[in-house]
Design a protein around this motif. Structure first.
Motif, PDB file in Angstrom:
ATOM      1  N   GLU A 100      13.554   5.083   1.957  1.00  0.00           N
ATOM      2  CA  GLU A 100      13.078   4.716   0.617  1.00  0.00           C
ATOM      3  C   GLU A 100      11.709   4.039   0.622  1.00  0.00           C
ATOM      4  O   GLU A 100      11.404   3.209  -0.233  1.00  0.00           O
ATOM      5  N   GLN A 101      10.895   4.390   1.548  1.00  0.00           N
ATOM      6  CA  GLN A 101       9.530   3.886   1.579  1.00  0.00           C
ATOM      7  C   GLN A 101       8.625   4.904   0.887  1.00  0.00           C
ATOM      8  O   GLN A 101       8.877   6.097   0.915  1.00  0.00           O
ATOM      9  N   THR A 102       7.563   4.401   0.257  1.00  0.00           N
ATOM     10  CA  THR A 102       6.672   5.280  -0.505  1.00  0.00           C
ATOM     11  C   THR A 102       5.220   4.968  -0.157  1.00  0.00           C
ATOM     12  O   THR A 102       4.830   3.799  -0.098  1.00  0.00           O
ATOM     13  N   ILE A 103       4.446   6.022   0.037  1.00  0.00           N
ATOM     14  CA  ILE A 103       3.004   5.892   0.191  1.00  0.00           C
ATOM     15  C   ILE A 103       2.375   6.564  -1.022  1.00  0.00           C
ATOM     16  O   ILE A 103       2.674   7.718  -1.329  1.00  0.00           O
ATOM     17  N   GLY A 104       1.523   5.822  -1.728  1.00  0.00           N
ATOM     18  CA  GLY A 104       0.892   6.350  -2.940  1.00  0.00           C
ATOM     19  C   GLY A 104      -0.621   6.429  -2.787  1.00  0.00           C
ATOM     20  O   GLY A 104      -1.244   5.540  -2.203  1.00  0.00           O
ATOM     21  N   ASN A 150      -1.455   2.799  -1.552  1.00  0.00           N
ATOM     22  CA  ASN A 150      -0.516   1.684  -1.482  1.00  0.00           C
ATOM     23  C   ASN A 150       0.723   2.112  -0.683  1.00  0.00           C
ATOM     24  O   ASN A 150       1.025   3.300  -0.584  1.00  0.00           O
ATOM     25  N   TYR A 151       1.363   1.123  -0.182  1.00  0.00           N
ATOM     26  CA  TYR A 151       2.556   1.347   0.632  1.00  0.00           C
ATOM     27  C   TYR A 151       3.645   0.438   0.082  1.00  0.00           C
ATOM     28  O   TYR A 151       3.478  -0.767  -0.003  1.00  0.00           O
ATOM     29  N   ARG A 152       4.731   1.052  -0.362  1.00  0.00           N
ATOM     30  CA  ARG A 152       5.859   0.290  -0.925  1.00  0.00           C
ATOM     31  C   ARG A 152       7.056   0.422  -0.002  1.00  0.00           C
ATOM     32  O   ARG A 152       7.424   1.528   0.423  1.00  0.00           O
ATOM     33  N   PHE A 153       7.699  -0.713   0.277  1.00  0.00           N
ATOM     34  CA  PHE A 153       8.869  -0.687   1.150  1.00  0.00           C
ATOM     35  C   PHE A 153       9.967  -1.558   0.592  1.00  0.00           C
ATOM     36  O   PHE A 153       9.779  -2.314  -0.330  1.00  0.00           O
TER      37      PHE A 153
END
Length: 153
Positions: A100-104, A150-153
């Motif tokens: 469930e990590q996202t790179i935008g 951005n990197y969301r974790f």
């Protein structure tokens, strides 16, 4: 974002009517705009060249100085200045990775087409730079590009 040009009022010389503020000139006929440029916003037609003798219509000019101690006949807001156009654009994409990590990634372009929106022309009929826009400030900013991640974790 865009809008048409703001109304501009052509100003006459000095204060012929002995009233406060700038005098309005006489308007003898409609202003015919041909071959508009930023140096000649009102065009190169003879109607864009103001009459020089106060109170005398030369048969070609659209505006002229009123006779001494008289009010001019031109209405308020009798011409239009340059319009304004600005296009901002954005593109973005999110990539989902494991756990469930996202790179935008995002790309923004402000005034994307680099459109110059000019200031208002000189409106004084006795000024040497009457109708000139090039000596006025530009309303729009130059194109600006921005890239972000951005990197969301």
């Amino acid at each position: 974002m865009s809008y048409s040009g703001f109304p501009e009022t052509i100003d006459g010389p000095g204060n012929n009517s002995n009233s406060d503020g700038n005098a309005r000139p006489n308007q003898y006929r409609p202003l015919k705009i041909v071959h508009r440029t930023i140096d000649h916003w009102y065009g190169v037609n003879p109607s864009a060249v103001p009459c020089t003798t106060p109170g005398v219509d030369d048969g070609l000019c659209a505006f002229g100085a009123p006779a001494p101690n008289t009010f001019g006949t031109a209405r308020n807001g009798n011409t239009r200045g340059p319009g304004y156009l600005n296009v901002d654009m954005s593109a973005f994409k999110d990539f989902h990775t494991f756990r469930e990590q996202t790179i935008g990634f995002r790309f923004d372009a402000f005034n994307a087409f680099n459109i110059a929106s000019y200031g208002n022309p000189d409106t004084g009929i006795t000024d040497s730079n009457f109708g000139n826009v090039s000596n006025q400030p530009v309303r729009s900013v130059e194109r600006r590009l921005q890239f972000s991640a951005n990197y969301r974790f």
